[in-house]
Design an enzyme around this catalytic site. Structure first.
Site, PDB file in Angstrom:
ATOM      1  N   GLU A  23      35.466  16.281  97.571  1.00  0.00           N
ATOM      2  CA  GLU A  23      35.996  16.941  98.781  1.00  0.00           C
ATOM      3  C   GLU A  23      34.901  17.084  99.841  1.00  0.00           C
ATOM      4  O   GLU A  23      33.763  17.431  99.534  1.00  0.00           O
ATOM      5  CB  GLU A  23      36.535  18.317  98.393  1.00  0.00           C
ATOM      6  CG  GLU A  23      37.210  19.020  99.559  1.00  0.00           C
ATOM      7  CD  GLU A  23      38.079  20.166  99.092  1.00  0.00           C
ATOM      8  OE1 GLU A  23      38.883  19.982  98.157  1.00  0.00           O
ATOM      9  OE2 GLU A  23      37.932  21.258  99.662  1.00  0.00           O
ATOM     10  N   GLY A 114      47.003  27.809 104.044  1.00  0.00           N
ATOM     11  CA  GLY A 114      45.855  28.204 104.852  1.00  0.00           C
ATOM     12  C   GLY A 114      45.720  29.709 104.891  1.00  0.00           C
ATOM     13  O   GLY A 114      46.560  30.438 104.350  1.00  0.00           O
ATOM     14  N   GLN A 184      41.026  26.129  92.945  1.00  0.00           N
ATOM     15  CA  GLN A 184      39.945  26.879  93.566  1.00  0.00           C
ATOM     16  C   GLN A 184      38.731  26.829  92.633  1.00  0.00           C
ATOM     17  O   GLN A 184      38.896  26.583  91.434  1.00  0.00           O
ATOM     18  CB  GLN A 184      40.448  28.337  93.726  1.00  0.00           C
ATOM     19  CG  GLN A 184      39.569  29.231  94.518  1.00  0.00           C
ATOM     20  CD  GLN A 184      39.350  28.696  95.911  1.00  0.00           C
ATOM     21  OE1 GLN A 184      38.484  27.828  96.096  1.00  0.00           O
ATOM     22  NE2 GLN A 184      40.106  29.161  96.877  1.00  0.00           N
TER      23      GLN A 184
HETATM   24  P1  FAD Z   1      50.763  29.352  99.079  1.00  0.00           P
HETATM   25  O1  FAD Z   1      51.144  28.495  97.942  1.00  0.00           O
HETATM   26  O2  FAD Z   1      51.738  29.518 100.193  1.00  0.00           O
HETATM   27  O3  FAD Z   1      50.378  30.787  98.503  1.00  0.00           O
HETATM   28  C1  FAD Z   1      49.845  31.810  99.369  1.00  0.00           C
HETATM   29  C2  FAD Z   1      50.212  33.185  98.836  1.00  0.00           C
HETATM   30  O4  FAD Z   1      51.616  33.379  98.982  1.00  0.00           O
HETATM   31  C3  FAD Z   1      49.918  33.361  97.356  1.00  0.00           C
HETATM   32  O5  FAD Z   1      49.568  34.699  97.127  1.00  0.00           O
HETATM   33  C4  FAD Z   1      51.237  33.057  96.687  1.00  0.00           C
HETATM   34  O6  FAD Z   1      51.337  33.715  95.452  1.00  0.00           O
HETATM   35  C5  FAD Z   1      52.224  33.608  97.709  1.00  0.00           C
HETATM   36  N1  FAD Z   1      53.504  32.870  97.724  1.00  0.00           N
HETATM   37  C6  FAD Z   1      53.653  31.534  97.801  1.00  0.00           C
HETATM   38  N2  FAD Z   1      54.960  31.195  97.840  1.00  0.00           N
HETATM   39  C7  FAD Z   1      55.637  32.360  97.797  1.00  0.00           C
HETATM   40  C8  FAD Z   1      57.013  32.685  97.832  1.00  0.00           C
HETATM   41  N3  FAD Z   1      57.968  31.756  97.907  1.00  0.00           N
HETATM   42  N4  FAD Z   1      57.365  34.004  97.795  1.00  0.00           N
HETATM   43  C9  FAD Z   1      56.411  34.967  97.721  1.00  0.00           C
HETATM   44  N5  FAD Z   1      55.086  34.707  97.691  1.00  0.00           N
HETATM   45  C10 FAD Z   1      54.707  33.429  97.730  1.00  0.00           C
HETATM   46  N6  FAD Z   1      42.240  26.380 103.483  1.00  0.00           N
HETATM   47  C11 FAD Z   1      42.106  25.801 104.711  1.00  0.00           C
HETATM   48  O7  FAD Z   1      42.214  26.477 105.739  1.00  0.00           O
HETATM   49  N7  FAD Z   1      41.848  24.448 104.821  1.00  0.00           N
HETATM   50  C12 FAD Z   1      41.725  23.646 103.746  1.00  0.00           C
HETATM   51  O8  FAD Z   1      41.502  22.435 103.887  1.00  0.00           O
HETATM   52  C13 FAD Z   1      41.842  24.232 102.439  1.00  0.00           C
HETATM   53  N8  FAD Z   1      41.722  23.477 101.326  1.00  0.00           N
HETATM   54  C14 FAD Z   1      41.887  24.056 100.094  1.00  0.00           C
HETATM   55  C15 FAD Z   1      41.793  23.252  98.954  1.00  0.00           C
HETATM   56  C16 FAD Z   1      41.955  23.808  97.685  1.00  0.00           C
HETATM   57  C17 FAD Z   1      41.859  22.908  96.475  1.00  0.00           C
HETATM   58  C18 FAD Z   1      42.199  25.200  97.546  1.00  0.00           C
HETATM   59  C19 FAD Z   1      42.340  25.798  96.187  1.00  0.00           C
HETATM   60  C20 FAD Z   1      42.291  26.016  98.682  1.00  0.00           C
HETATM   61  C21 FAD Z   1      42.146  25.443  99.960  1.00  0.00           C
HETATM   62  N9  FAD Z   1      42.246  26.221 101.117  1.00  0.00           N
HETATM   63  C22 FAD Z   1      42.106  25.639 102.362  1.00  0.00           C
HETATM   64  C23 FAD Z   1      42.489  27.665 101.030  1.00  0.00           C
HETATM   65  C24 FAD Z   1      43.991  28.006 101.006  1.00  0.00           C
HETATM   66  O9  FAD Z   1      44.585  27.655 102.233  1.00  0.00           O
HETATM   67  C25 FAD Z   1      44.113  29.504 100.745  1.00  0.00           C
HETATM   68  O10 FAD Z   1      43.707  29.790  99.430  1.00  0.00           O
HETATM   69  C26 FAD Z   1      45.458  30.143 101.038  1.00  0.00           C
HETATM   70  O11 FAD Z   1      45.307  31.562 100.986  1.00  0.00           O
HETATM   71  C27 FAD Z   1      46.545  29.794 100.041  1.00  0.00           C
HETATM   72  O12 FAD Z   1      47.021  28.554 100.247  1.00  0.00           O
HETATM   73  P2  FAD Z   1      48.187  27.953  99.317  1.00  0.00           P
HETATM   74  O13 FAD Z   1      48.406  26.600  99.795  1.00  0.00           O
HETATM   75  O14 FAD Z   1      47.913  28.197  97.891  1.00  0.00           O
HETATM   76  O15 FAD Z   1      49.408  28.911  99.779  1.00  0.00           O
END
Ligand code: FAD
Length: 295
Positions: A23, A114, A184
């Site tokens: 990455e 995000g 993560q």
């Molecule tokens: P989601 O899957 O939407 O989850 C976010 C929160 O909402 C969680 O607490 C989840 O439990 C909750 N949730 C999800 N769906 C629901 C639902 N239907 N009902 C109720 N609650 C729900 N950030 C950046 O800005 N740029 C990047 O390029 C980036 N790359 C990353 C790469 C990796 C491998 C990882 C692990 C993280 C990365 N992040 C990045 C950080 C990431 O955007 C954050 O961790 C963010 O807070 C969560 O993203 P997610 O896609 O898991 O969100």
């Protein structure tokens, strides 16, 4: 082993091959750009399954993520995966960005929610006309024919109600079309295997690639860990601090710990390793060396 257009990560892992991936993040200036490309070139011979480029917090690197992944697609043998987040974008803006990935020859996207501009611990506020959870972006990208990766959290996402609720979210993303997940950073193999078990117990076999971040600066990793919900276990802290003051010795201890974690993960059945390179190749190459992984 590069996937090539017809070979998905799922196929590759199904065939019993291990996946290595790297990455990167979009650099700020010309010197950073040079450093990024020298890291890409140094790691290219290891034939990663894919290389990913992050999407800046608050959507700040939109054009750069598009440009870098496009250049990787054009100028290297590598499969680029472009990250994309929902932050600050309407649905139609997200569709436009996905279209620009297609125009650049990028067919893999990491679909993320995000974090708010104020940081990972700030309360999430949806953008009017935008998407609220990563699962919606998975659906959007999957419907457009992208191969989709998603984020996973061995210690649970910091705002998830429980580890089970967190696993339910990953399962929902897999059912919406995500082909694989990347975790993560974490420092205990059992946290990773616990997540895998919770997801498998829900009848979902999505490959989950462990995200590897060697500890080269303990204070910085602890600060970052507090923000993103990754704990640095006491025994890890003790091993790093007992290395003393010499930065080279401390670094070597961090690399050794990361290599041990990688060994445990692979021995326990992890489908591969995803390295957070911070746009440098040195630490990843040192870990490969310790694992006796060669080109
Ligand atoms: P989601 O899957 O939407 O989850 C976010 C929160 O909402 C969680 O607490 C989840 O439990 C909750 N949730 C999800 N769906 C629901 C639902 N239907 N009902 C109720 N609650 C729900 N950030 C950046 O800005 N740029 C990047 O390029 C980036 N790359 C990353 C790469 C990796 C491998 C990882 C692990 C993280 C990365 N992040 C990045 C950080 C990431 O955007 C954050 O961790 C963010 O807070 C969560 O993203 P997610 O896609 O898991 O969100």
């Amino acid at each position: 082993m590069a996937t090539g257009p017809g070979r998905s990560l799922r196929d590759l892992i199904g065939a019993g091959e291990r996946s290595f991936s790297f990455e990167f993040f979009p650099p700020k200036d010309a010197a950073g750009e040079q450093q990024l490309w020298s890291a890409i070139r140094a790691l290219e011979p290891y034939r990663p399954t894919f290389v990913s480029v992050t999407y800046g917090a608050g959507g700040t690197t939109r054009d750069k993520t598009v440009a870098i992944t496009g250049r990787i697609a054009r100028e290297t043998e590598l499969v680029p995966m472009a990250h994309l987040t929902c932050v600050g974008h309407t649905r139609s803006e997200l569709e436009g960005i996905l279209d620009s990935y297609v125009a650049e020859g990028v067919s893999h996207v990491m679909a993320l929610r995000g974090d708010p501009q104020e940081g990972p611990r700030a309360e999430w506020t949806p953008t009017p006309g935008g998407l609220n959870h990563a699962v919606e972006l998975v659906e959007l990208a999957h419907a457009r024919g992208f191969r989709v990766g998603v984020a996973a959290f061995p210690e649970g996402h910091p705002s998830a109600a429980s580890l089970d609720a967190d696993a339910d979210v990953l399962v929902a993303k897999a059912r919406a079309g995500a082909e694989f997940a990347v975790t993560q950073m974490f420092f205990r193999a059992e946290d990773y295997f616990g997540l895998v078990d919770r997801v498998r117990a829900r009848g979902v076999d999505i490959p989950i690639l462990p995200g590897i971040m060697p500890i080269l600066n303990l204070a910085a990793i602890r600060r970052q860990g507090e923000l993103i919900g990754t704990s640095v276990p006491d025994d890890v802290v003790a091993r790093i601090t007992s290395a003393g003051e010499d930065p080279a010795v401390v670094r070597a201890a961090g690399i050794r710990l990361a290599a041990e974690l990688c060994d445990d993960l692979l021995a326990g059945g992890a489908p591969g390793l995803h390295f957070y390179t911070l746009n440098r190749s040195k630490a990843t190459l040192e870990i490969f060396d310790a694992l006796r992984i060669t080109v």
